[in-house]
Write a protein that holds these residues in place. Structure first.
Motif, PDB file in Angstrom:
ATOM      1  N   HIS A   1       0.822  -1.216   0.000  1.00  0.00           N
ATOM      2  CA  HIS A   1       0.000   0.000   0.000  1.00  0.00           C
ATOM      3  C   HIS A   1       0.853   1.262   0.000  1.00  0.00           C
ATOM      4  O   HIS A   1       0.365   2.341  -0.339  1.00  0.00           O
ATOM      5  CB  HIS A   1      -0.929   0.009   1.218  1.00  0.00           C
ATOM      6  CG  HIS A   1      -0.200   0.103   2.529  1.00  0.00           C
ATOM      7  ND1 HIS A   1       0.292   1.285   3.035  1.00  0.00           N
ATOM      8  CD2 HIS A   1       0.129  -0.859   3.425  1.00  0.00           C
ATOM      9  CE1 HIS A   1       0.882   1.053   4.188  1.00  0.00           C
ATOM     10  NE2 HIS A   1       0.811  -0.237   4.451  1.00  0.00           N
TER      11      HIS A   1
ATOM     12  N   GLU B   1       0.777   3.348  -3.120  1.00  0.00           N
ATOM     13  CA  GLU B   1      -0.459   4.012  -3.525  1.00  0.00           C
ATOM     14  C   GLU B   1      -0.554   5.372  -2.853  1.00  0.00           C
ATOM     15  O   GLU B   1      -0.186   5.530  -1.695  1.00  0.00           O
ATOM     16  CB  GLU B   1      -1.677   3.165  -3.142  1.00  0.00           C
ATOM     17  CG  GLU B   1      -1.611   1.725  -3.621  1.00  0.00           C
ATOM     18  CD  GLU B   1      -1.597   1.605  -5.138  1.00  0.00           C
ATOM     19  OE1 GLU B   1      -2.026   2.559  -5.813  1.00  0.00           O
ATOM     20  OE2 GLU B   1      -1.150   0.550  -5.645  1.00  0.00           O
TER      21      GLU B   1
ATOM     22  N   THR C   1       0.637   6.893   2.696  1.00  0.00           N
ATOM     23  CA  THR C   1       1.825   6.989   1.865  1.00  0.00           C
ATOM     24  C   THR C   1       3.078   7.072   2.717  1.00  0.00           C
ATOM     25  O   THR C   1       3.131   7.792   3.701  1.00  0.00           O
ATOM     26  CB  THR C   1       1.753   8.235   0.967  1.00  0.00           C
ATOM     27  OG1 THR C   1       0.643   8.082   0.093  1.00  0.00           O
ATOM     28  CG2 THR C   1       3.015   8.387   0.144  1.00  0.00           C
TER      29      THR C   1
END
Length: 266
Positions: free
Chosen positions: A243, A246, A251
């Motif tokens: 993740h 993304e 982040t």
């Protein structure tokens, strides 16, 4: 074992790096002269740099900077810190530098000269074995200390992603494919930056240099394969961590906290 690596030129070959063990020092300036006979010295051939401009001293996990200039302030930048830096005043002795990788900037007759300094022995506690409760004795440090908020972890995740997604024999992504994959979380990523982080990961994870790297031959593909193999074998990157590639609140590669003790920029 070395603890500090000085990189005179961006993306320089391993043979150009200067590796310092704890307790070792490296002087830098326009010329070594008689004063540094028998001592390690980084020559910066620019008329605006003092003959003996300063000194880097290595410790176990960080380094200290001595500014021998009588007039010029030196700046040490954190390339991932969104402007985070420390200023080292003229004559300052042994200013500690807390960044895992840093860029030392020297003003020189209207120009700004720089070189990088890495501190790959920054270690991190294992959140499983060291959950924050007090236990007497030394804390346990990870065999492969990675900071998952750094850009090098983004690069490693992008390299590992195809095989983590269920394609164990997938070819590794090219540099351009890595750049495209990182665009949502790191829009400014480029070839030089990706290779820089791959080189740093090889040092951080203590990969052995292949013979072709020492001889100056092709090295990037073999280094990527070694990094991905090591990361997947020891679960340094897991599928549930992808993740970070993304865009969104989760982040990675956020700016690190500002330095303390009055040394940080205000």
């Amino acid at each position: 074992m070395f603890s500090i690596i000085v990189v005179p030129a961006p993306c320089g070959a391993a043979g150009e790096q200067i590796r310092l063990e704890p307790g070792e020092t490296l002087e830098f300036g326009r010329t070594g002269g008689e004063r540094t006979a028998g001592r390690r010295h980084l020559t910066i051939p620019h008329s605006g740099v003092s003959r003996t401009a300063g000194e880097i001293a290595a410790t176990g996990s960080f380094w200290a900077l001595t500014n021998r200039s009588s007039k010029q302030t030196y700046v040490v930048e954190n390339p991932e810190g969104a402007g985070e830096h420390i200023k080292v005043a003229p004559g300052r002795i042994g200013a500690p530098v807390p960044f895992e990788f840093a860029r030392l900037v020297l003003p020189a007759a209207g120009e700004l000269l720089s070189f990088d300094v890495w501190a790959p022995r920054h270690d991190y506690l294992d959140p499983v074995t060291d959950p924050g409760t007090y236990v007497s004795g030394e804390p346990t440090t990870l065999a492969f200390p990675l900071d998952r908020t750094k850009r090098y972890f983004l690069v490693l995740a992008a390299l590992c992603e195809p095989r983590l997604r269920g394609e164990p024999h997938a070819p590794l992504p090219t540099a351009d494919q890595v750049i495209d994959r990182l665009r949502p979380v790191w829009p400014a990523a480029g070839r030089a930056a990706v290779q820089w982080n791959i080189d740093y990961l090889a040092v951080k994870l203590r990969l052995k240099q292949p013979p072709e790297a020492v001889d100056g031959g092709p090295r990037l593909n073999g280094k990527k394969e070694s990094l991905v193999s090591l990361a997947l074998r020891f679960d340094l990157v897991r599928e549930d961590e992808l993740h970070v590639l993304e865009a969104g609140p989760a982040t990675a590669a956020r700016p690190a906290p500002r330095a303390a003790d009055g040394e940080s920029a205000r």
